[in-house]
Design an enzyme around this catalytic site. Structure first.
Site: not given
Ligand code: NAD
Ligand code: UGA
Length: 430
Positions: A87, A256
């Site tokens: 997203t 994110c």
């Molecule tokens: P990502 O880009 O790593 O993975 C998404 C996957 O979805 C890709 O492999 C892509 O090819 C696939 N995809 C896209 N359209 C598709 C479809 N129609 N059918 C099947 N596969 C499809 O993304 P992500 O980092 O895993 O994030 C996914 C969601 O989760 C986002 O909304 C993000 O904000 C949320 N989120 C991410 C994290 C994180 O740490 N990365 C943590 C919490 C929430």
């Molecule tokens: C973050 C949130 O921590 C997760 O709970 C959430 O699910 C995720 O986003 C998401 O929605 O994708 P993430 O992005 O994997 O997780 O990494 P973090 O550990 O939160 O770090 C984010 C950024 O903050 C990094 O650049 C990290 O280096 C920085 N950070 C983190 C600091 O500079 N200081 C800290 O003490 C902690």
């Protein structure tokens, strides 16, 4: 045990699928990326994530974890359907829901009766309704179940979460989703979908705000001569503040925080509330990139005719993810100032083209180890806190480097160690 389709096998989808199979469920992970699926079918995990390869291997061997191309191929046989697609941020700052809508449209006609579609992607308030509208299936419940895992510790965060949040107006569907987590010891909170979606954005924006605050305090510490490490230690003893998320750095980033903080500001604006607090949180972060870049630029003595050796490119340690990395933000500014850069990151190897594909405008050299990056360097900057950078051999660095300046944007080093070897050390807020 339940049958679960994972739509989108990225950082969140693959972790969710592997962990659910570890908990005993039958999982099929789908993706549009045929190459990624082929690698996974062969047992190769395409991302750096601690403990994930072990769970994927375990799932493949037990037959509880399978991989297919195409969402419909996974969805047709399952009771639960987890949407884990991207997203990203749209041009106007809002979250782009096109992947979510496309995935919902793909599975709509094949969903078995009375199955449950679960939204795990981070989506704006009201998106559960959007998915339900696209599905057009009155027999299928749509539930919000936001994900709070962090990259680098994704597996342990999923299996030992602080909480599981479920947003549903349909109590039976909420109980069915909650039952998927029955082997996980964590509070399960059931609320309405709009509140669940808001919890996710509010949590990320709060954590980002905490980091902007701590980075601002680090700047203040530099101005008044305080040591930010002691300041945050002293603050963190207060249980109302907590010890986590108080490490100052080069600015925060990742796939994110930046997009979600901007999306929350946009959600508020659309709802008629000017959440200008978040604008300031974002501005303080941009200032931190600028300030870090200036330290790196100032560390280079032009008379030495050398480059800056940069250690760390990923947005934090423990991941290979380069999306919205603070290190890259800093390097864009350093390169724009005309300083040549040679970088080393243990998760970004020179033979990969990932960096140049994602950031074609960023003209930097990649090295295979810290000492190769430092060879002939005027200065050295640590931008990501990989553990191996805490154990650098400063005698070896002194032999290969032209200059003696070190910028430690993560406060990873004990400053006395490089100083004893004749280096000038500059950290953050100390
Ligand atoms: P990502 O880009 O790593 O993975 C998404 C996957 O979805 C890709 O492999 C892509 O090819 C696939 N995809 C896209 N359209 C598709 C479809 N129609 N059918 C099947 N596969 C499809 O993304 P992500 O980092 O895993 O994030 C996914 C969601 O989760 C986002 O909304 C993000 O904000 C949320 N989120 C991410 C994290 C994180 O740490 N990365 C943590 C919490 C929430
Ligand atoms: C973050 C949130 O921590 C997760 O709970 C959430 O699910 C995720 O986003 C998401 O929605 O994708 P993430 O992005 O994997 O997780 O990494 P973090 O550990 O939160 O770090 C984010 C950024 O903050 C990094 O650049 C990290 O280096 C920085 N950070 C983190 C600091 O500079 N200081 C800290 O003490 C902690």
């Amino acid at each position: 045990m339940a049958s679960i389709a994972i739509i989108g096998t990225g950082y969140v989808g693959l972790t969710t699928g592997a962990c659910f199979s570890h908990l005993g469920h039958d999982v099929i992970c789908a993706d549009v990326d045929a190459d990624k699926i082929a690698r996974l079918q062969a047992g190769e995990v395409p991302i750096v994530e601690k403990g994930l390869d072990r769970l994927v291997d375990e799932g493949i061997r037990s037959g509880k974890l399978r991989f297919v191309v195409g969402a419909a191929n996974a969805a047709k046989d399952c009771e639960f359907h987890y949407l884990c697609v991207p997203t990203p941020q749209a041009a106007d700052g809002a979250a782009d829901l096109s992947y979510l809508e496309a995935a919902a449209a793909e599975i709509a006609s094949v969903l078995p009766n009375n199955s449950v579609v679960v939204n795990k992607s981070t989506v704006p308030v009201g998106s559960t309704r959007v998915v339900a509208r696209v599905l057009g299936r009155s027999d299928v419940a749509v539930v919000s179940n936001p994900e709070f895992l962090r990259e680098g510790t994704a597996v342990s965060d999923f299996l030992q979460p602080d909480r599981v949040v479920i947003g549903s107006r349909d109590q039976e569907a909420a109980i069915r989703v909650a039952a998927l987590y029955s082997r996980i010891a964590a509070p399960i909170m059931v609320t309405d979908p709009v509140s669940a979606e808001t919890i996710k954005y509010a949590s990320n924006a709060f954590l980002a705000s905490k980091l902007s605050f701590v980075n601002a305090i680090a700047t203040l510490c530099e101005a008044v001569g305080a040591d930010v490490n002691d300041v945050v230690l002293g603050m963190g003893y207060d249980t109302r503040i907590g010890r986590e998320f108080l490490r100052p750095g080069p600015g925060w980033g990742g796939s994110c925080f930046p997009k979600d903080t901007k999306a929350l500001a946009r959600i508020a604006e659309d709802a008629g509330y000017d959440f200008h607090f978040l604008d300031e949180v974002l501005r303080v972060n941009e200032d931190q990139f600028d300030r870090t870049a200036k330290k790196v630029i100032d560390s280079v003595d032009p008379s030495l005719n050398g480059h800056v050796a940069v250690l760390g490119l990923t947005f934090k340690a423990g991941t290979d993810d380069l999306r919205d990395s603070p290190s890259i933000e800093v390097l864009k500014r350093v390169v724009a100032a005309g300083i040549p850069v040679t970088a080393y990151d243990p998760a970004v190897l020179p033979r990969e083209n990932r960096l140049s594909q994602m950031y074609p405008e960023l003209d930097i050299e990649l090295a295979t180890d810290p000492y190769a990056a430092a060879d002939g360097a005027a200065s050295l900057a640590i931008l990501t806190e990989w553990d191996e950078f805490a154990w650098l051999d400063f005698d070896k660095l002194a032999e290969v480097m032209r200059g003696r300046n070190i910028v430690d944007a993560r406060n990873l080093l004990d400053p006395t160690i490089p100083r004893r070897r004749g280096f000038n050390y500059r950290g953050v807020g100390r």
